[in-house]
Design an enzyme around this catalytic site. Structure first.
Site, PDB file in Angstrom:
ATOM      1  N   HIS A   1       0.896  -0.872  -0.269  1.00  0.00           N
ATOM      2  CA  HIS A   1      -0.138   0.071  -0.125  1.00  0.00           C
ATOM      3  C   HIS A   1       0.621   1.436  -0.288  1.00  0.00           C
ATOM      4  O   HIS A   1       0.044   2.357  -0.012  1.00  0.00           O
ATOM      5  CB  HIS A   1      -1.061  -0.065   1.296  1.00  0.00           C
ATOM      6  CG  HIS A   1      -2.182  -0.823   0.884  1.00  0.00           C
ATOM      7  ND1 HIS A   1      -1.581  -2.708   1.236  1.00  0.00           N
ATOM      8  CD2 HIS A   1      -3.591  -0.830   0.512  1.00  0.00           C
ATOM      9  CE1 HIS A   1      -3.126  -2.892   0.959  1.00  0.00           C
ATOM     10  NE2 HIS A   1      -3.564  -2.230   0.306  1.00  0.00           N
TER      11      HIS A   1
ATOM     12  N   ARG B   1     -15.608   4.035   6.869  1.00  0.00           N
ATOM     13  CA  ARG B   1     -14.563   3.538   7.636  1.00  0.00           C
ATOM     14  C   ARG B   1     -14.223   4.199   8.901  1.00  0.00           C
ATOM     15  O   ARG B   1     -13.755   5.995   8.809  1.00  0.00           O
ATOM     16  CB  ARG B   1     -13.291   3.512   7.073  1.00  0.00           C
ATOM     17  CG  ARG B   1     -13.502   2.547   5.385  1.00  0.00           C
ATOM     18  CD  ARG B   1     -12.560   2.961   4.425  1.00  0.00           C
ATOM     19  NE  ARG B   1     -10.877   2.885   4.857  1.00  0.00           N
ATOM     20  CZ  ARG B   1     -10.576   1.225   4.553  1.00  0.00           C
ATOM     21  NH1 ARG B   1     -11.189   0.459   4.120  1.00  0.00           N
ATOM     22  NH2 ARG B   1      -9.267   1.195   3.992  1.00  0.00           N
TER      23      ARG B   1
ATOM     24  N   LYS C   1      -8.071   4.463  10.878  1.00  0.00           N
ATOM     25  CA  LYS C   1      -7.156   3.326   9.616  1.00  0.00           C
ATOM     26  C   LYS C   1      -6.175   4.052   8.822  1.00  0.00           C
ATOM     27  O   LYS C   1      -6.516   4.689   8.426  1.00  0.00           O
ATOM     28  CB  LYS C   1      -8.835   3.110   8.658  1.00  0.00           C
ATOM     29  CG  LYS C   1     -10.315   2.139   8.921  1.00  0.00           C
ATOM     30  CD  LYS C   1      -9.452   0.779   9.399  1.00  0.00           C
ATOM     31  CE  LYS C   1      -9.488   0.497   7.539  1.00  0.00           C
ATOM     32  NZ  LYS C   1      -9.604  -1.399   7.958  1.00  0.00           N
TER      33      LYS C   1
ATOM     34  N   CYS D   1     -14.064  -3.644   1.810  1.00  0.00           N
ATOM     35  CA  CYS D   1     -13.386  -4.660   1.431  1.00  0.00           C
ATOM     36  C   CYS D   1     -12.085  -4.766   1.579  1.00  0.00           C
ATOM     37  O   CYS D   1     -11.559  -3.451   3.265  1.00  0.00           O
ATOM     38  CB  CYS D   1     -13.170  -2.966   0.322  1.00  0.00           C
ATOM     39  SG  CYS D   1     -14.163  -1.461   1.347  1.00  0.00           S
ATOM     40  N   SER D   2     -11.529  -5.758   0.968  1.00  0.00           N
ATOM     41  CA  SER D   2     -10.578  -5.875   2.619  1.00  0.00           C
ATOM     42  C   SER D   2      -9.353  -7.326   1.395  1.00  0.00           C
ATOM     43  O   SER D   2     -10.257  -6.997   0.046  1.00  0.00           O
ATOM     44  CB  SER D   2     -11.004  -6.891   3.368  1.00  0.00           C
ATOM     45  OG  SER D   2      -9.172  -7.211   3.938  1.00  0.00           O
TER      46      SER D   2
ATOM     47  N   GLU E   1      -5.181  -2.738  -7.244  1.00  0.00           N
ATOM     48  CA  GLU E   1      -5.580  -3.988  -6.981  1.00  0.00           C
ATOM     49  C   GLU E   1      -6.316  -4.181  -8.163  1.00  0.00           C
ATOM     50  O   GLU E   1      -7.071  -3.801  -9.056  1.00  0.00           O
ATOM     51  CB  GLU E   1      -6.552  -3.544  -5.373  1.00  0.00           C
ATOM     52  CG  GLU E   1      -6.075  -3.312  -4.708  1.00  0.00           C
ATOM     53  CD  GLU E   1      -7.105  -3.302  -3.711  1.00  0.00           C
ATOM     54  OE1 GLU E   1      -6.889  -3.083  -2.171  1.00  0.00           O
ATOM     55  OE2 GLU E   1      -8.598  -2.710  -3.814  1.00  0.00           O
TER      56      GLU E   1
END
Length: 251
Positions: free
Chosen positions: A52, A83, A87, A99-100, A162
């Site tokens: 990330h 979120r 985070k 979402c993961s 992603e």
């Protein structure tokens, strides 16, 4: 010739100190994502922190992910989450239900046949983030639609790059939010979600905005149109509405 993603995976660095971030969120950055090339072929594994960092993303480093959309069967409303502030990436933003990432740490989440790996990961993370018991999210009830390739910076240092599997699920679920993951949640219909998008005080994750712009509302229409004789909606009625055999490039 190696793809940019493969070359970046070989050269990836992860030297960023996370001590100033939330301890639990920092710990989760040690989990190992599944690295993929642009065609979603698995090429290895790397910790979330490395995956990330924009430094690596800009070199092409790419990993596998999922975006789950849970709809209430009785009225077809979509469950959203906001979120948590804790985070590290995209804090305080509204997004789809969950979402993961499928993780290289779990053998069952590496299974590609029938998208079993991402389905298993979705069930696991719905429990972790929203407290939804796995018994309410059976892996065979998720409807896989397609997968998208996108790239989105978060706050300069961090971002996402992603191949993201889109999963729909219709289920009556019990939500007990993990406050370290989720700041708020609510069910919305299409008009309510559109009103949220139109309100400048709201912020949304980039992948959710992309999916909503190009896919969500059309599929949501079909889901509602195909409700059963009992007046309930079923995700499995969306079988075949999208070509899930290829990665949809959105970068």
């Amino acid at each position: 010739m190696s793809s940019p993603a493969v070359l970046a995976a070989r050269a990836a660095l992860a030297s960023i100190d996370l001590t100033n971030y939330d301890p639990e969120q920092s710990r989760l950055m040690d989990e190992k994502c599944i690295l993929v090339d642009e065609q979603d072929n698995a090429i290895g594994a790397m910790d979330k922190k490395t995956c990330h960092l924009m430094e690596n993303i800009n070199k092409g480093l790419l990993h596998r992910a999922f975006s789950a959309f849970v709809f209430r069967p009785s009225d077809g409303k979509l469950l959203l989450q906001q979120r948590a502030s804790e985070k590290i990436t995209f804090p305080d933003m509204w997004t789809n239900t969950c979402c993961s990432h499928p993780l290289d740490d779990f053998e069952e989440e590496k299974i590609e046949e029938g998208q079993l790996g991402v389905r298993s990961a979705a069930s696991r993370k719905l429990e972790h983030e929203l407290g939804i018991p796995k018994s309410q999210t059976p892996v065979d009830e998720f409807q896989y639609l397609t997968k998208i390739h996108y790239l989105a910076p978060s706050n300069g240092m961090w971002g996402e790059h992603e191949v993201d599997y889109i999963l729909f699920l219709t289920a009556d679920v019990t939500v007990t939010p993990n406050k370290n993951e989720i700041r708020d949640h609510k069910y919305v219909d299409k008009a309510e979600l559109q009103a949220m998008f139109n309100d400048p005080s709201n912020s949304f994750t980039p992948w959710f905005k992309l999916i909503a712009r190009d896919f969500l509302f059309g599929w949501w229409d079909i889901l509602l149109e195909r409700q059963g004789f009992d007046g309930r909606v079923y995700a499995k009625t969306l079988t075949g509405v999208a070509d899930g055999s290829k990665v949809v490039k959105m970068v």
